[in-house]
Design an enzyme around this catalytic site. Structure first.
Site, PDB file in Angstrom:
ATOM      1  N   CYS A  11     -24.590 -13.943 127.466  1.00  0.00           N
ATOM      2  CA  CYS A  11     -24.349 -13.650 126.048  1.00  0.00           C
ATOM      3  C   CYS A  11     -23.165 -12.687 125.880  1.00  0.00           C
ATOM      4  CB  CYS A  11     -25.593 -13.068 125.373  1.00  0.00           C
ATOM      5  SG  CYS A  11     -27.023 -14.182 125.387  1.00  0.00           S
ATOM      6  N   ARG A  12     -23.411 -11.402 126.106  1.00  0.00           N
ATOM      7  CA  ARG A  12     -22.406 -10.408 125.725  1.00  0.00           C
ATOM      8  C   ARG A  12     -21.160 -10.401 126.597  1.00  0.00           C
ATOM      9  NH1 ARG A  12     -26.477  -5.581 126.047  1.00  0.00           N
ATOM     10  NH2 ARG A  12     -27.211  -7.025 127.652  1.00  0.00           N
TER      11      ARG A  12
END
Ligand code: 4NP
Length: 151
Positions: A11-12
């Site tokens: 994700c990040r």
């Protein structure tokens, strides 16, 4: 050269990698950019579909990225290792080899007014959370480039 590190690397940190690739290209700055996770649940996996969709609507293709775990040699291969949250930064300090040459930093330390803050994990959230993540990693990318250009 810059390595972004979060927990799952789906994700990040892939979003930060994509945001910095885009921002660096727009400024004409040539950088080596990669991302990794402190955890190994998603080794070999593409980014989360919501991360891919969020980046795609902003002109960045994350679909070719694959998850990997941060390793000791990264502390020699990269100039800078950037943690997405404070827990990632603590974990990096734990595994940092004594002879590491890479500098460690926290992404939002590069954003005025956000120093010391974490990029929240959107994994258990919704698309709105991914939009917030994108805005944060994009701001972090711009701050990193400002700092690189100033040094
Ligand atoms: P990320 O989000 O650290 O931003 O990639 C996560 C994705 C997956 C998991 C944790 C965090 N997980 O535990 O599977």
């Amino acid at each position: 050269s810059i390595l972004f590190v979060c927990l799952g690397n789906i994700c990040r940190s892939p979003m930060a990698e994509g945001a910095l690739r885009q921002a660096a290209a727009q400024r004409g700055i040539d950088l080596t950019i990669d991302s990794a996770g402190t955890g190994g649940w998603h080794v070999g996996d593409p980014p989360d579909p919501r991360a891919i969709a969020t980046a795609r609507t902003r002109g960045v293709d994350l679909s070719g990225l694959r998850g990997r775990v941060v390793r000791a040699e990264d502390f020699h291969r990269f100039d800078l290792i950037v943690a997405l949250d404070r827990s990632n930064l603590r974990d990096l300090r734990e595994i940092e080899p004594d002879d590491a040459t890479a500098r460690l930093s926290l992404l939002l330390d590069h954003v005025r007014g956000r120093e010391g803050q974490s990029v929240a994990d959107p994994y258990t959230g919704d698309l709105e959370d991914f939009a917030i993540t994108w805005a944060e990693v994009r701001a972090g990318a711009e701050g990193l480039l400002d700092w690189i250009e100033a040094t």
